[in-house]
Design a protein around this motif. Structure first.
Motif, PDB file in Angstrom:
ATOM      1  N   SER A  10      39.943  24.498  71.101  1.00  9.08           N
ATOM      2  CA  SER A  10      38.839  24.920  70.230  1.00  9.08           C
ATOM      3  C   SER A  10      39.220  26.209  69.527  1.00  9.08           C
ATOM      4  N   CYS A  19      44.620  33.976  72.381  1.00  9.63           N
ATOM      5  CA  CYS A  19      44.695  32.624  72.944  1.00  9.63           C
ATOM      6  C   CYS A  19      44.291  32.681  74.408  1.00  9.63           C
ATOM      7  N   ALA A  20      43.385  31.805  74.798  1.00  9.35           N
ATOM      8  CA  ALA A  20      42.949  31.709  76.184  1.00  9.35           C
ATOM      9  C   ALA A  20      43.256  30.307  76.701  1.00  9.35           C
ATOM     10  N   ASP A  21      43.762  30.224  77.910  1.00 12.09           N
ATOM     11  CA  ASP A  21      44.100  28.933  78.520  1.00 12.09           C
ATOM     12  C   ASP A  21      43.181  28.713  79.718  1.00 12.09           C
ATOM     13  N   GLU A  22      42.268  27.744  79.595  1.00  8.69           N
ATOM     14  CA  GLU A  22      41.325  27.454  80.666  1.00  8.69           C
ATOM     15  C   GLU A  22      41.860  26.417  81.650  1.00  8.69           C
ATOM     16  N   THR A  23      43.062  25.935  81.437  1.00  7.14           N
ATOM     17  CA  THR A  23      43.621  24.895  82.294  1.00  7.14           C
ATOM     18  C   THR A  23      44.380  25.528  83.444  1.00  7.14           C
ATOM     19  N   THR A  29      51.864  28.720  77.696  1.00  2.00           N
ATOM     20  CA  THR A  29      50.926  28.223  76.698  1.00  2.00           C
ATOM     21  C   THR A  29      50.608  29.259  75.634  1.00  2.00           C
ATOM     22  N   GLU A  53      40.094  33.058  67.819  1.00  2.00           N
ATOM     23  CA  GLU A  53      40.285  32.874  69.247  1.00  2.00           C
ATOM     24  C   GLU A  53      40.548  31.390  69.481  1.00  2.00           C
ATOM     25  N   THR A  55      41.249  28.502  72.180  1.00  2.04           N
ATOM     26  CA  THR A  55      41.064  28.246  73.606  1.00  2.04           C
ATOM     27  C   THR A  55      41.601  26.859  73.956  1.00  2.04           C
ATOM     28  N   ARG A  57      41.244  23.996  76.186  1.00  2.57           N
ATOM     29  CA  ARG A  57      40.235  23.475  77.113  1.00  2.57           C
ATOM     30  C   ARG A  57      40.846  22.538  78.154  1.00  2.57           C
ATOM     31  N   HIS A  58      41.710  21.648  77.701  1.00  4.27           N
ATOM     32  CA  HIS A  58      42.348  20.685  78.600  1.00  4.27           C
ATOM     33  C   HIS A  58      43.775  20.462  78.115  1.00  4.27           C
TER      34      HIS A  58
END
Length: 291
Positions: A10, A19-23, A29, A53, A55, A57-58
């Motif tokens: 997203s 950059c944020a990595d939620e996985t 990454t 930003e 992100t 997500r998966h």
């Protein structure tokens, strides 16, 4: 192409790029995404990275034979193009922004088309080569068919980066007789079977094609499969009655095909938990989605 595991990203406006990595990925990454954003900025004459930003997500585990690097790069690149309203060809997006398609373009075409794809290799003697390898043919896979993906529990080593490049350098991939056999299996057996919805012929052709293609790399992986752990998993699945078995890329992911959900569930429940983790998914016949 398959429906799972998914890759999703997203984008939203921000004061600066991040950059944020939620996985649960333990790969690089953020660095990969930053490089993509930098190439995008360079192509479109931006002085700095875009104020966004991004992100994650998966995404599938990195270097697991599931094409996660290509799908992440394509998803981020396409998202940037859509966010800024840029019109760019699929090939240019892949090469100039995503930085993919140097060796194979099947994951790129799959991102845009879905389905089962048969990729042409580039003729090095051609004066004007396409930006990315073309697709010779594409087919929808019957929606009732299923594929199970297994990952050995004891697997540690991955093949990527310099290690992968070294393996390709050491590999004798110019066996014309073997390459000819692969083309014959694909064109005369595998593709006609999926077009006709003939599951048994399809599964047989997939398994033969995968094993034959693995022989191109037997000098660096010890046989048609990448080492004893993957070989043991393939043999176990075969002993349980699985068909359409193969190693994806360098592994460690191993797959097998089923004519329906019931058969897939039955075999999944018989695979020892201590041997491998597994899940069932379907072929994806549709392109990526942008919301």
């Amino acid at each position: 192409m398959i429906d799972a595991p998914q890759t999703s990203v997203s984008l939203m406006s921000a004061d600066r790029f991040s950059c944020a990595d939620e996985t649960a990925s333990n790969g690089d990454t953020a660095d990969r995404v930053t490089q993509i954003a930098q190439r995008f900025a360079n192509v479109y004459g931006m002085r700095d990275l875009p104020n966004l930003e991004i992100t994650i997500r998966h995404r599938p585990p990195a270097h697991s034979g599931l094409g996660s690097g290509t799908q992440l790069a394509m998803a981020v690149s396409q998202s940037l193009a859509k966010f800024f309203g840029k019109t760019i060809s699929d090939a240019e997006l892949a090469k100039e922004i995503a930085g993919r398609g140097e060796r194979s373009a099947v994951g790129i075409h799959g991102f845009f088309q879905g389905g089962l794809l048969f990729e042409n290799s580039t003729d090095d003697s051609a004066e004007q080569k396409p930006a990315i390898n073309p697709i010779a043919s594409r087919y929808d896979v019957p929606t009732n068919w299923r594929v199970a993906i297994f990952r050995p529990r004891d697997w540690i080593a991955t093949v990527s980066g310099d290690s992968e490049k070294e393996r390709f350098v050491r590999t004798q991939t110019n066996s014309q007789s073997l390459l000819s056999r692969l083309i014959t299996i694909a064109e005369q057996d595998l593709l006609p079977a999926v077009a006709a919805g003939d599951f048994n012929a399809f599964a047989d052709a997939v398994q033969r094609f995968n094993r034959e293609s693995g022989l191109l790399f037997e000098g660096v992986q010890g046989g048609p499969y990448n080492g004893p752990i993957i070989t043991s998993l393939v043999e176990t699945l075969a002993s349980l009655g699985a068909v359409g078995i193969g190693q994806s890329s360098w592994g460690p992911s191993v797959f097998c095909w089923f004519e329906n959900e019931t058969e897939a569930r039955a075999l999944l429940n018989r695979v020892p938990n201590e041997l491998a983790d597994g899940f069932i998914t379907t072929a994806r016949n549709t392109p990526h989605q942008v919301n």
